[in-house]
Write a protein that holds these residues in place. Structure first.
Motif, PDB file in Angstrom:
ATOM      1  N   MET A   1      -4.479  -4.106   1.900  1.00  0.00           N
ATOM      2  CA  MET A   1      -3.025  -4.039   1.790  1.00  0.00           C
ATOM      3  C   MET A   1      -2.496  -2.691   2.274  1.00  0.00           C
ATOM      4  SD  MET A   1      -0.769  -5.071  -1.584  1.00  0.00           S
ATOM      5  CE  MET A   1      -1.474  -6.714  -1.681  1.00  0.00           C
ATOM      6  N   ASN A   2      -3.402  -1.662   2.389  1.00  0.00           N
ATOM      7  CA  ASN A   2      -3.052  -0.358   2.934  1.00  0.00           C
ATOM      8  C   ASN A   2      -1.905   0.317   2.178  1.00  0.00           C
ATOM      9  OD1 ASN A   2      -5.021  -0.563   5.015  1.00  0.00           O
ATOM     10  ND2 ASN A   2      -3.603  -1.804   6.220  1.00  0.00           N
ATOM     11  N   ILE A   3      -1.871   0.151   0.881  1.00  0.00           N
ATOM     12  CA  ILE A   3      -0.889   0.831   0.039  1.00  0.00           C
ATOM     13  C   ILE A   3      -1.621   1.930  -0.714  1.00  0.00           C
ATOM     14  CG2 ILE A   3       0.644   0.566  -1.943  1.00  0.00           C
ATOM     15  CD1 ILE A   3       1.206  -2.267  -0.951  1.00  0.00           C
ATOM     16  N   VAL A   4      -1.094   3.148  -0.629  1.00  0.00           N
ATOM     17  CA  VAL A   4      -1.753   4.300  -1.228  1.00  0.00           C
ATOM     18  C   VAL A   4      -1.665   4.254  -2.747  1.00  0.00           C
ATOM     19  CG1 VAL A   4      -1.713   6.818  -1.394  1.00  0.00           C
ATOM     20  CG2 VAL A   4      -1.344   5.703   0.826  1.00  0.00           C
ATOM     21  N   SER A   5      -0.505   3.928  -3.260  1.00  0.00           N
ATOM     22  CA  SER A   5      -0.256   3.954  -4.696  1.00  0.00           C
ATOM     23  C   SER A   5      -1.004   2.848  -5.420  1.00  0.00           C
ATOM     24  CB  SER A   5       1.252   3.804  -4.956  1.00  0.00           C
ATOM     25  OG  SER A   5       1.507   3.453  -6.300  1.00  0.00           O
ATOM     26  N   LEU A   6      -1.850   3.227  -6.371  1.00  0.00           N
ATOM     27  CA  LEU A   6      -2.533   2.223  -7.192  1.00  0.00           C
ATOM     28  C   LEU A   6      -1.528   1.456  -8.037  1.00  0.00           C
ATOM     29  CD1 LEU A   6      -5.158   0.958  -8.284  1.00  0.00           C
ATOM     30  CD2 LEU A   6      -5.242   2.839  -9.946  1.00  0.00           C
ATOM     31  N   GLY A   7      -0.464   2.134  -8.478  1.00  0.00           N
ATOM     32  CA  GLY A   7       0.567   1.443  -9.242  1.00  0.00           C
ATOM     33  C   GLY A   7       1.174   0.302  -8.457  1.00  0.00           C
ATOM     34  N   TYR A   8       1.621   0.583  -7.226  1.00  0.00           N
ATOM     35  CA  TYR A   8       2.224  -0.471  -6.419  1.00  0.00           C
ATOM     36  C   TYR A   8       1.177  -1.474  -5.928  1.00  0.00           C
ATOM     37  CZ  TYR A   8       6.864   1.501  -6.448  1.00  0.00           C
ATOM     38  OH  TYR A   8       8.098   1.936  -6.848  1.00  0.00           O
ATOM     39  N   ARG A   9      -0.034  -1.006  -5.681  1.00  0.00           N
ATOM     40  CA  ARG A   9      -1.072  -1.932  -5.231  1.00  0.00           C
ATOM     41  C   ARG A   9      -1.334  -2.990  -6.292  1.00  0.00           C
ATOM     42  NH1 ARG A   9      -4.304   1.876  -3.700  1.00  0.00           N
ATOM     43  NH2 ARG A   9      -6.080   1.607  -5.084  1.00  0.00           N
ATOM     44  N   THR A  10      -1.370  -2.589  -7.565  1.00  0.00           N
ATOM     45  CA  THR A  10      -1.597  -3.570  -8.628  1.00  0.00           C
ATOM     46  C   THR A  10      -0.322  -4.359  -8.934  1.00  0.00           C
ATOM     47  OG1 THR A  10      -1.328  -1.765 -10.244  1.00  0.00           O
ATOM     48  CG2 THR A  10      -3.581  -2.407  -9.653  1.00  0.00           C
ATOM     49  N   LEU A  46       9.649  -1.773  -0.622  1.00  0.00           N
ATOM     50  CA  LEU A  46       8.641  -0.743  -0.846  1.00  0.00           C
ATOM     51  C   LEU A  46       8.527   0.079   0.432  1.00  0.00           C
ATOM     52  CD1 LEU A  46       6.450   0.644  -2.484  1.00  0.00           C
ATOM     53  CD2 LEU A  46       4.840  -1.121  -1.722  1.00  0.00           C
ATOM     54  N   LEU A  47       8.994   1.323   0.373  1.00  0.00           N
ATOM     55  CA  LEU A  47       8.996   2.203   1.532  1.00  0.00           C
ATOM     56  C   LEU A  47       7.624   2.856   1.705  1.00  0.00           C
ATOM     57  CD1 LEU A  47      12.454   3.975   1.021  1.00  0.00           C
ATOM     58  CD2 LEU A  47      11.940   1.619   1.703  1.00  0.00           C
ATOM     59  N   ASP A  48       7.259   3.100   2.951  1.00  0.00           N
ATOM     60  CA  ASP A  48       5.947   3.675   3.229  1.00  0.00           C
ATOM     61  C   ASP A  48       5.822   5.128   2.792  1.00  0.00           C
ATOM     62  OD1 ASP A  48       5.292   1.273   4.376  1.00  0.00           O
ATOM     63  OD2 ASP A  48       5.260   1.992   6.442  1.00  0.00           O
ATOM     64  N   ALA A  49       6.943   5.836   2.674  1.00  0.00           N
ATOM     65  CA  ALA A  49       6.908   7.271   2.415  1.00  0.00           C
ATOM     66  C   ALA A  49       8.229   7.701   1.795  1.00  0.00           C
ATOM     67  CB  ALA A  49       6.660   8.027   3.726  1.00  0.00           C
ATOM     68  N   VAL A  77       8.698   3.709  -3.565  1.00  0.00           N
ATOM     69  CA  VAL A  77       8.208   4.691  -2.604  1.00  0.00           C
ATOM     70  C   VAL A  77       6.695   4.779  -2.745  1.00  0.00           C
ATOM     71  CG1 VAL A  77       8.295   7.075  -1.810  1.00  0.00           C
ATOM     72  CG2 VAL A  77      10.365   5.991  -2.718  1.00  0.00           C
ATOM     73  N   ASP A  78       5.970   4.418  -1.695  1.00  0.00           N
ATOM     74  CA  ASP A  78       4.514   4.511  -1.743  1.00  0.00           C
ATOM     75  C   ASP A  78       4.100   5.982  -1.749  1.00  0.00           C
ATOM     76  OD1 ASP A  78       1.891   3.723  -1.816  1.00  0.00           O
ATOM     77  OD2 ASP A  78       1.749   3.277   0.331  1.00  0.00           O
ATOM     78  N   GLY A  79       3.045   6.274  -2.485  1.00  0.00           N
ATOM     79  CA  GLY A  79       2.559   7.645  -2.604  1.00  0.00           C
ATOM     80  C   GLY A  79       1.972   7.865  -3.980  1.00  0.00           C
TER      81      GLY A  79
END
Length: 265
Positions: A1-10, A46-49, A77-79
């Motif tokens: 999924m290439n999302i950095v944030s574990l919060g948003y990834r889950t 969900l923004l990339d940055a 905001v991903d991060g």
């Protein structure tokens, strides 16, 4: 999924499991949950940055164009470090910054103050799920009761569907048939299991219910669901975060949500 944030990834892991759609665009993702349009963080961008200077108003317009019927405004905001953008610019565009702590554990300690007075178990049957709804309504954070009930009913129906598919479970603490504390924990089998809506009725706080439930549900997720990592997203300023630390969770990153706020007229 290439999302950095574990919060948003889950977050997206569970939304996808319950039928939400995720559409990739240049610089962001559109997350839609058609079955629950009142679910703010099921219908968001969900923004990339973090937002670049001068772009806050444009992102608000993008959200409004994507969700024209929405009564809310929600940008993720991903991060992992809590970067969001210029606070004054965000405020001028009607966006408030909400920072949450993402906590993780791969094993748990018993709670220091376990509750041995109440009954703790997985929900089973219509009456239990109605009790879970009643608990959610008792903890309603000042929202319109009718719209909140519609959102909460649909959200719990989705969680019940995940439980019936063997992807997790909703646990409750009961006294005389009344559910006074509860939470969910779910996974898609990929490794992490995410906790949902850890709530205790205001009249029952301070009795070790949350710690007992988190330990019970987390042990279930590790042993029965095959989870390798437990994830909780929590308000860093709320007292419950100490409960999560006490059973073995540690903060690992910061999750950023940008939510609409009323501007002065």
């Amino acid at each position: 999924m290439n999302i950095v944030s574990l919060g948003y990834r889950t977050d997206l892991m569970l939304l996808t499991a319950q039928g939400s759609s995720i559409e990739r665009r240049d610089g962001y993702r559109i997350v839609r949950t058609p079955d629950n349009p009142g679910y703010h963080w099921g219908n968001f961008l969900l923004l990339d940055a973090p937002l670049q200077p001068g772009t806050a108003a444009e992102w608000v317009r993008t959200f409004r164009g994507t969700f024209p019927a929405a009564e809310h405004l929600a940008l993720g905001v991903d991060g992992t470090r809590g970067g969001a953008g210029d606070v004054a610019e965000l405020a001028g565009a009607g966006l408030g910054v909400q920072r949450s702590t993402v906590l993780t554990a791969d094993e748990l300690r018993p709670p220091p103050r376990p509750n041995r007075e109440l009954g703790f178990r997985l929900l089973d049957g219509d009456a239990d799920w109605r009790a879970a709804l009643a608990l959610r309504e008792a903890d309603n954070p000042g929202l319109d009761p009718a719209s909140y009930r519609e959102y909460a009913e649909r959200d719990l129906a989705a969680m019940r569907g995940l439980q019936e598919r063997g992807l997790g479970g909703w646990f409750g603490a009961f006294e005389d048939g009344r559910m006074v504390s509860g939470l969910g924990v779910f996974t898609d089998g990929s490794g992490p299991a995410r906790f949902q809506n850890i709530l205790t009725h205001p009249a029952y706080r301070g009795r070790g219910l949350a710690g007992t439930l988190v330990h019970l549900a987390g042990t279930y997720a590790l042993a029965e669901l095959g989870a390798r990592l437990l994830v909780i997203v929590a308000d860093p300023d709320y007292s419950a975060i100490r409960v999560y630390h006490s059973v073995g969770f540690a903060g690992t990153e910061t999750q950023i949500q940008l939510a609409g706020v009323d501007l002065p007229s």
